[in-house]
Design a protein around this motif. Structure first.
Motif, PDB file in Angstrom:
ATOM      1  N   VAL A 146       0.870  -1.060  -0.177  1.00 35.93           N
ATOM      2  CA  VAL A 146      -0.192  -0.044  -0.409  1.00 35.93           C
ATOM      3  C   VAL A 146       1.064   1.165   0.086  1.00 35.93           C
ATOM      4  O   VAL A 146       1.573   1.459   0.706  1.00 35.93           O
ATOM      5  CB  VAL A 146      -0.645  -0.201   1.428  1.00 35.93           C
ATOM      6  CG1 VAL A 146      -2.070   1.378   0.752  1.00 35.93           C
ATOM      7  CG2 VAL A 146      -1.928  -1.184   1.167  1.00 35.93           C
ATOM      8  N   VAL A 168       0.802   5.500   0.364  1.00 37.05           N
ATOM      9  CA  VAL A 168       0.237   6.072   0.865  1.00 37.05           C
ATOM     10  C   VAL A 168       0.482   7.722   0.219  1.00 37.05           C
ATOM     11  O   VAL A 168       1.759   7.381   0.633  1.00 37.05           O
ATOM     12  CB  VAL A 168       0.141   5.985   2.447  1.00 37.05           C
ATOM     13  CG1 VAL A 168      -0.722   7.165   3.112  1.00 37.05           C
ATOM     14  CG2 VAL A 168      -0.882   4.690   2.462  1.00 37.05           C
ATOM     15  N   LEU A 176      -3.021   5.302  -2.363  1.00 33.27           N
ATOM     16  CA  LEU A 176      -4.008   5.673  -1.148  1.00 33.27           C
ATOM     17  C   LEU A 176      -3.852   6.849  -1.786  1.00 33.27           C
ATOM     18  O   LEU A 176      -2.750   7.417  -0.977  1.00 33.27           O
ATOM     19  CB  LEU A 176      -4.124   4.608  -0.055  1.00 33.27           C
ATOM     20  CG  LEU A 176      -5.683   5.037   0.383  1.00 33.27           C
ATOM     21  CD1 LEU A 176      -7.028   5.011   0.073  1.00 33.27           C
ATOM     22  CD2 LEU A 176      -5.546   3.934   2.199  1.00 33.27           C
ATOM     23  N   GLU A 216     -11.461   5.730   2.184  1.00 33.32           N
ATOM     24  CA  GLU A 216     -10.309   4.905   2.016  1.00 33.32           C
ATOM     25  C   GLU A 216      -9.988   3.391   2.527  1.00 33.32           C
ATOM     26  O   GLU A 216      -9.734   2.847   1.968  1.00 33.32           O
ATOM     27  CB  GLU A 216      -8.674   5.888   2.871  1.00 33.32           C
ATOM     28  CG  GLU A 216      -9.441   7.489   2.277  1.00 33.32           C
ATOM     29  CD  GLU A 216      -9.808   7.977   2.199  1.00 33.32           C
ATOM     30  OE1 GLU A 216      -9.591   9.287   1.701  1.00 33.32           O
ATOM     31  OE2 GLU A 216     -10.995   8.141   3.324  1.00 33.32           O
ATOM     32  N   ARG A 217     -10.979   3.225   4.107  1.00 35.70           N
ATOM     33  CA  ARG A 217     -11.525   2.141   4.545  1.00 35.70           C
ATOM     34  C   ARG A 217     -12.054   1.107   3.133  1.00 35.70           C
ATOM     35  O   ARG A 217     -11.851  -0.250   3.097  1.00 35.70           O
ATOM     36  CB  ARG A 217     -12.293   2.285   5.342  1.00 35.70           C
ATOM     37  CG  ARG A 217     -11.841   2.678   6.464  1.00 35.70           C
ATOM     38  CD  ARG A 217     -12.798   3.271   8.239  1.00 35.70           C
ATOM     39  NE  ARG A 217     -11.817   3.452   9.038  1.00 35.70           N
ATOM     40  CZ  ARG A 217     -12.306   4.826   9.928  1.00 35.70           C
ATOM     41  NH1 ARG A 217     -13.789   4.750   9.929  1.00 35.70           N
ATOM     42  NH2 ARG A 217     -11.787   5.021  10.633  1.00 35.70           N
ATOM     43  N   ARG A 239     -11.700   0.994  -0.049  1.00 31.05           N
ATOM     44  CA  ARG A 239     -10.729   0.602  -0.864  1.00 31.05           C
ATOM     45  C   ARG A 239     -10.120  -0.235  -0.066  1.00 31.05           C
ATOM     46  O   ARG A 239      -8.931  -0.968  -1.027  1.00 31.05           O
ATOM     47  CB  ARG A 239      -9.792   1.596  -1.297  1.00 31.05           C
ATOM     48  CG  ARG A 239     -10.944   2.442  -2.563  1.00 31.05           C
ATOM     49  CD  ARG A 239     -10.768   4.241  -2.926  1.00 31.05           C
ATOM     50  NE  ARG A 239      -9.648   3.026  -3.650  1.00 31.05           N
ATOM     51  CZ  ARG A 239      -8.246   3.923  -4.194  1.00 31.05           C
ATOM     52  NH1 ARG A 239      -7.641   4.956  -3.493  1.00 31.05           N
ATOM     53  NH2 ARG A 239      -7.398   3.627  -5.011  1.00 31.05           N
ATOM     54  N   LEU A 240      -9.587   0.513   1.395  1.00 31.83           N
ATOM     55  CA  LEU A 240      -8.204  -1.088   1.673  1.00 31.83           C
ATOM     56  C   LEU A 240      -8.928  -2.189   1.761  1.00 31.83           C
ATOM     57  O   LEU A 240      -8.679  -2.779   1.690  1.00 31.83           O
ATOM     58  CB  LEU A 240      -7.546  -0.351   2.760  1.00 31.83           C
ATOM     59  CG  LEU A 240      -6.359  -1.159   3.188  1.00 31.83           C
ATOM     60  CD1 LEU A 240      -6.071  -1.075   2.960  1.00 31.83           C
ATOM     61  CD2 LEU A 240      -5.441   0.192   4.883  1.00 31.83           C
ATOM     62  N   GLN A 241     -10.202  -2.091   2.391  1.00 29.71           N
ATOM     63  CA  GLN A 241     -11.047  -3.493   3.389  1.00 29.71           C
ATOM     64  C   GLN A 241     -11.238  -4.252   1.388  1.00 29.71           C
ATOM     65  O   GLN A 241     -10.887  -5.491   1.476  1.00 29.71           O
ATOM     66  CB  GLN A 241     -11.790  -2.773   3.188  1.00 29.71           C
ATOM     67  CG  GLN A 241     -12.629  -4.575   3.767  1.00 29.71           C
ATOM     68  CD  GLN A 241     -14.223  -4.467   4.908  1.00 29.71           C
ATOM     69  OE1 GLN A 241     -14.469  -3.250   4.267  1.00 29.71           O
ATOM     70  NE2 GLN A 241     -13.889  -5.226   5.053  1.00 29.71           N
TER      71      GLN A 241
END
Length: 70
Positions: A17, A19, A48, A59-60, A62-64
């Protein structure tokens, strides 16, 4: 960039990831080639972009979704 790919391979990373801070142009310029190299090296990669210190719902999500895809 080779360092990141080698590090991910040596650590047997399932994904990476990257950032980026919104409006931080130097990080944005580095993120594109870094993501391309990681993907070419077989490492699933998510870029992200965060605006502030807090992570929002988008964002949560997309990350999940990225974690579930691994």
């Amino acid at each position: 960039m080779h360092y990141l790919v080698n590090l991910a391979r040596n650590r047997q990373a399932a994904g990476a990831v990257l950032v980026n801070r919104k409006y931080c142009e130097p990080h944005a310029w580095d993120a594109v080639p870094a993501a391309e190299r990681l993907r070419a090296g077989g490492v699933h990669t998510l870029v992200l972009e965060l605006e502030g210190a807090d992570v929002g719902g988008q964002e949560r999500t997309r990350l999940q979704a990225f974690l579930e895809s691994l």
